[in-house]
Design an enzyme around this catalytic site. Structure first.
Site, PDB file in Angstrom:
ATOM      1  N   ARG A 178      -7.424   2.372  10.927  1.00 35.99           N
ATOM      2  CA  ARG A 178      -7.119   0.954  11.073  1.00 35.99           C
ATOM      3  C   ARG A 178      -8.148   0.252  11.941  1.00 35.99           C
ATOM      4  O   ARG A 178      -8.058  -0.950  12.135  1.00 35.99           O
ATOM      5  CB  ARG A 178      -5.741   0.786  11.722  1.00 35.99           C
ATOM      6  CG  ARG A 178      -4.631   0.445  10.738  1.00 35.99           C
ATOM      7  CD  ARG A 178      -3.369   0.336  11.548  1.00 35.99           C
ATOM      8  NE  ARG A 178      -2.329  -0.446  10.959  1.00 35.99           N
ATOM      9  CZ  ARG A 178      -1.344   0.023  10.214  1.00 35.99           C
ATOM     10  NH1 ARG A 178      -1.320   1.287   9.903  1.00 35.99           N
ATOM     11  NH2 ARG A 178      -0.384  -0.775   9.784  1.00 35.99           N
ATOM     12  N   ARG A 218       1.266  -8.607  13.340  1.00 35.65           N
ATOM     13  CA  ARG A 218       0.671  -7.491  12.588  1.00 35.65           C
ATOM     14  C   ARG A 218      -0.437  -7.991  11.668  1.00 35.65           C
ATOM     15  O   ARG A 218      -1.462  -7.335  11.495  1.00 35.65           O
ATOM     16  CB  ARG A 218       1.755  -6.753  11.795  1.00 35.65           C
ATOM     17  CG  ARG A 218       2.624  -5.880  12.696  1.00 35.65           C
ATOM     18  CD  ARG A 218       3.924  -5.472  12.022  1.00 35.65           C
ATOM     19  NE  ARG A 218       3.722  -4.671  10.841  1.00 35.65           N
ATOM     20  CZ  ARG A 218       4.589  -4.634   9.817  1.00 35.65           C
ATOM     21  NH1 ARG A 218       5.691  -5.350   9.842  1.00 35.65           N
ATOM     22  NH2 ARG A 218       4.347  -3.877   8.790  1.00 35.65           N
ATOM     23  N   ARG A 246      11.771  -6.927   2.496  1.00 37.50           N
ATOM     24  CA  ARG A 246      11.487  -5.509   2.262  1.00 37.50           C
ATOM     25  C   ARG A 246      12.534  -4.636   2.948  1.00 37.50           C
ATOM     26  O   ARG A 246      13.018  -4.938   4.037  1.00 37.50           O
ATOM     27  CB  ARG A 246      10.105  -5.177   2.819  1.00 37.50           C
ATOM     28  CG  ARG A 246       9.821  -3.682   2.859  1.00 37.50           C
ATOM     29  CD  ARG A 246       8.374  -3.372   3.008  1.00 37.50           C
ATOM     30  NE  ARG A 246       7.855  -3.616   4.342  1.00 37.50           N
ATOM     31  CZ  ARG A 246       6.605  -3.305   4.688  1.00 37.50           C
ATOM     32  NH1 ARG A 246       5.776  -2.781   3.810  1.00 37.50           N
ATOM     33  NH2 ARG A 246       6.187  -3.546   5.919  1.00 37.50           N
ATOM     34  N   LYS A 282       0.823  -1.217   0.000  1.00 38.34           N
ATOM     35  CA  LYS A 282       0.000   0.000   0.000  1.00 38.34           C
ATOM     36  C   LYS A 282       0.856   1.265   0.000  1.00 38.34           C
ATOM     37  O   LYS A 282       0.501   2.243  -0.637  1.00 38.34           O
ATOM     38  CB  LYS A 282      -1.055   0.002   1.107  1.00 38.34           C
ATOM     39  CG  LYS A 282      -0.536  -0.018   2.516  1.00 38.34           C
ATOM     40  CD  LYS A 282      -1.685  -0.115   3.497  1.00 38.34           C
ATOM     41  CE  LYS A 282      -1.250  -0.693   4.820  1.00 38.34           C
ATOM     42  NZ  LYS A 282      -0.191   0.013   5.554  1.00 38.34           N
ATOM     43  N   ARG A 332      12.949  -2.428   8.438  1.00 40.00           N
ATOM     44  CA  ARG A 332      12.145  -1.933   9.555  1.00 40.00           C
ATOM     45  C   ARG A 332      12.223  -2.889  10.736  1.00 40.00           C
ATOM     46  O   ARG A 332      12.240  -4.100  10.560  1.00 40.00           O
ATOM     47  CB  ARG A 332      10.683  -1.820   9.118  1.00 40.00           C
ATOM     48  CG  ARG A 332      10.364  -0.508   8.460  1.00 40.00           C
ATOM     49  CD  ARG A 332       8.999  -0.508   7.868  1.00 40.00           C
ATOM     50  NE  ARG A 332       7.943  -0.966   8.783  1.00 40.00           N
ATOM     51  CZ  ARG A 332       6.645  -0.866   8.510  1.00 40.00           C
ATOM     52  NH1 ARG A 332       6.260  -0.329   7.372  1.00 40.00           N
ATOM     53  NH2 ARG A 332       5.746  -1.306   9.351  1.00 40.00           N
TER      54      ARG A 332
END
Ligand code: AMP
Length: 218
Positions: free
Chosen positions: A88, A171, A127, A13, A160
């Site tokens: 969220r 998550r 990532r 996203k 991250r």
């Protein structure tokens, strides 16, 4: 044009939001990025947010909603924005509706990014993100030209802290429990536009633009 982008962690996203931000001159409001910048700067908000983020849990609505309200009141939001990572929860969505109604503003569309779970887990572990501009890379599918250096701004590219297997699992669980119900919430309002990101970002953006055109938004 005011947009929300929804999707599981690692669904892409942020990448889609960055493309849309550039193409349609939108302010890009990523709550995750704002929290990370507060953590980096050692602010009281960052200190408090970190304890939740490290566990893959949500930062309490009381902190998050006022932070977004403050951000939306800034000048660059006047000509349109894309909210990435907010709302969220249903409570945040209702708080957003309330704060926008006060200003006579509204959301035009909610972009729902669809990616299979297996692909997400695979992508998140490789990532990497730029600490400075938030651009997203992937050591396997989209490496930086120079290792550790952002192709866009020259900033430091890092992994991250919450992109490890354990936190990603937490998550994802948080996402399905708290955030997925938002798709139904916004579908009932006729706002959902889907983008499939199983293959690549180009296909996802093409889906989104076609959905926005059908709704007469672009
Ligand atoms: P993201 O960069 O969007 O994946 O967000 C990273 C982390 O920041 C999340 O796992 C949450 O801990 C926190 N966070 C970001 N946005 C929100 C939000 N709208 N509400 C609560 N916590 C959030």
């Amino acid at each position: 044009m005011n947009l929300i982008i929804l999707g599981a962690p690692g669904s892409g996203k942020g990448t889609s939001a960055t493309v849309l931000r550039e193409k349609y001159s939108l302010a890009h409001i990523s709550t995750g990025d704002i929290f990370r910048s507060n953590i980096k700067n050692g602010t009281p908000l960052g200190l408090e947010a970190k304890s939740y983020m490290d566990k893959g849990a949500l930062v309490p609505d009381s902190l998050t909603v006022s932070m977004v309200e403050d951000r939306l009141s800034q000048d660059d939001c006047k000509s349109g924005y894309i909210l990435d990572g907010f709302p969220r929860t249903i409570a945040q969505a209702e708080a957003l509706e309330e704060m926008l109604a006060k200003k006579g503003d509204k959301i035009d569309a909610v972009l729902s990014i669809i990616v299979d779970d297996e692909i997400i887990k695979d992508r998140v572990s490789s990532r990497r993100v730029c600490e400075k501009c938030g651009a997203s890379f992937n050591v396997r599918f989209k490496p930086t030209k120079v290792e550790g250096v952002c192709d866009l701004c020259g900033g430091n590219v890092i992994q991250r802290a919450d992109d490890n297997e354990e936190t990603v699992a937490a998550r994802l669980e948080t996402y399905y429990k708290n955030t997925q119900p938002l798709i139904d919430f916004y579908d009932k309002k006729g706002l959902i536009v889907e983008g499939n990101n199983n293959v690549d970002a180009d296909k996802c953006i093409a889906d989104i633009e076609s959905g926005l055109k059908t709704k007469g938004i672009i």
